[in-house]
Design a protein around this motif. Sequence first.
Motif, PDB file in Angstrom:
ATOM      1  N   ALA A 182       0.824  -1.209   0.000  1.00  6.74           N
ATOM      2  CA  ALA A 182       0.000   0.000   0.000  1.00  6.74           C
ATOM      3  C   ALA A 182       0.855   1.254   0.000  1.00  6.74           C
ATOM      4  O   ALA A 182       0.433   2.305  -0.490  1.00  6.74           O
ATOM      5  CB  ALA A 182      -0.929   0.004   1.208  1.00  6.74           C
ATOM      6  N   ALA A 184       4.365   1.168  -0.991  1.00  5.53           N
ATOM      7  CA  ALA A 184       5.354   1.073  -2.080  1.00  5.53           C
ATOM      8  C   ALA A 184       5.045  -0.205  -2.854  1.00  5.53           C
ATOM      9  O   ALA A 184       5.538  -1.278  -2.504  1.00  5.53           O
ATOM     10  CB  ALA A 184       6.772   1.051  -1.533  1.00  5.53           C
ATOM     11  N   PRO A 185       4.215  -0.128  -3.887  1.00  8.37           N
ATOM     12  CA  PRO A 185       3.753  -1.330  -4.584  1.00  8.37           C
ATOM     13  C   PRO A 185       4.863  -2.244  -5.091  1.00  8.37           C
ATOM     14  O   PRO A 185       4.681  -3.463  -5.115  1.00  8.37           O
ATOM     15  CB  PRO A 185       2.923  -0.756  -5.743  1.00  8.37           C
ATOM     16  N   SER A 191       3.763   4.863  -3.100  1.00  7.10           N
ATOM     17  CA  SER A 191       2.415   5.156  -3.583  1.00  7.10           C
ATOM     18  C   SER A 191       2.100   6.607  -3.201  1.00  7.10           C
ATOM     19  O   SER A 191       2.866   7.255  -2.472  1.00  7.10           O
ATOM     20  CB  SER A 191       1.420   4.225  -2.899  1.00  7.10           C
ATOM     21  N   GLN A 193       0.098   7.551  -1.000  1.00  4.64           N
ATOM     22  CA  GLN A 193       0.101   7.569   0.466  1.00  4.64           C
ATOM     23  C   GLN A 193       1.524   7.600   1.010  1.00  4.64           C
ATOM     24  O   GLN A 193       1.827   8.311   1.972  1.00  4.64           O
ATOM     25  CB  GLN A 193      -0.647   6.362   1.018  1.00  4.64           C
TER      26      GLN A 193
END
Length: 213
Positions: A182, A184-185, A191, A193
């Motif tokens: 969520a 750092a994909p 991300s 966020q």
Amino acid sequence: MLLTADDRLLFIGDSITDAGRDYTDSTSLGNGYVREIARALRSGDGPGQSPTVINKGINGERVYDLETRWTTDVIDQRPTVVTVKIGINDTWRRYDGGILSPVDEFESCLDRILSRTTRDLAARLLVITPFLLPVTPDQETWHEDLSPRTEAVLRTARSHGAEVVRADVLLPRAAEEFGRAALAPDGVHPSPQGHELLAEAWLAKAESAVPRR
């Protein structure tokens, strides 16, 4: 708040700082933490009342790449605050391309560019530590290279009186609540966020820092 409209905030580093900025547009800030910082500083201020924000991040760079462009992209810009975020590609290239960046050489290079900054500019220094949120089993092994590199960043930053944003602490702690992917994909690139968390941490550090004399 210690920052004023007279300040010039320069951010330099790799793709995490770059965040898709337009290299042909000197005012482009990308879509990451630098843009979020600029937005926060503009909020509540009238036109011309917030600091100038400059993004000099370039995708894929290692510390040696920063050194080659330090004169034109940092010194010549005459910033009053310089923020450096570098290190993850020096680790990543070892695992995806066999390109080594020995920690002692990395540390010496970072020391040189921070030394130039304190010598040639009356600028405050902030350093954001590299971080990793492993999302694949192979990324777990990267810590053997990244952990000593992060320690090198901390030593060098502190030896030059830089304020330090501990992204290597902040994001793993946040991942305990939100999950690694969520924030750092791919384990490396934040991300939206993740970028927001970096921006908030930078603002908290910058607002509490004592200006250089």
